[in-house]
Write an enzyme that holds these catalytic residues in place. Sequence first.
Site: not given
Ligand code: HEM
Length: 304
Positions: A38, A42, A70, A172
Amino acid sequence: QLSRGFYSKTCPNVEQIVRNAVQKKIKKTFVAVPATLRLFFHDCFVNGCDASVMIQSTPKNKAEKDHPDNISLAGDGFDVVIQAKKALDSNPSCRNKVSCADILTLATRDVVVAAGGPSYEVELGRFDGLVSTASSVEGNLPGPSDNVDKLNALFTKNKLTQEDMIALSAAHTLGFAHCGKVFKRIHKFNGINSVDPTLNKAYAIELQKACPKNVDPRIAINMDPVTPKTFDNTYFKNLQQGKGLFTSDQVLFTDGRSRPTVNAWASNSTAFNRAFVIAMTKLGRVGVKNSSNGNIRRDCGAFN
Ligand code: HEM
Ligand SMILES: [Ca+2]
Ligand SMILES: [Ca+2]
């Protein structure tokens, strides 16, 4: 100009050194895997892949990492890069030769592989950015309630296609989200339904249990309810069953423009892996800096 052999003269073992440091870190803390993936996303979507997201705020400058979008980036992702940088710096020839942006790019590939995802060659030669402001984050990162039009607009701005967007969303398949991010979908969706009707009924009940109305918003839940620790195409199978955690996940199936791709990758993990590698490689090219508008940071968290 990115190339695979960028450090072949200055730090020929860069890949090995980073991989060892990453493996050591994730053996202790698996959460570093999704956290790193993630963090890379970002970083690249704000000012390009230049480690601008890693800069710490100072009394004079509120940095990217302190923007609300972030704030939930997990510290273990930053630590992966810091540990790998430390390992590189303890090698006399690599010392202060490898950019933090390249370390993050390599570490991201390594965590994907460690979680069972596809391996791929990483292009190198990114320089570290010279600016990081919280205000520059605004409007550049997708939100959990975004629809396909909004997602496409944000990804197009970074020269990524709808296919790239769908492939990258499958990140995700790993990691956690905080209850606050799904509250609306499971408790007060709109005037007619308290629960989002596109959400699988049983999954909605499961989510309500994990995230009751008065739960501490800091509680985290798995984003992939089936294989939370494996990088796989289960993400797409979940979407077919209404088990996408965010609106931004589920719309990829409900919207007729993206549904065919979701269905194709739900039934063909090889095709998904191929698309993911292509999309990650393109993501890694976004807004790359060179020696005239960037440098090699001595400390990934501070400008030289
Ligand atoms: C397409 C639109 C996307 C949206 C709206 C989005 C939104 C989010 C949100 C809201 C979270 C949860 C954050 C939290 O509550 O702590 C999250 C987690 C995450 N996102 Fe996305 N994301 C998107 C795309 C991506 C992309 C492109 C990647 C990587 C290539 C990614 C990788 C991750 C990962 C791995 C997590 C888990 C983080 C953790 O466990 O520490 N996301 N994302
Ligand atoms: Ca950046
Ligand atoms: Ca998974």
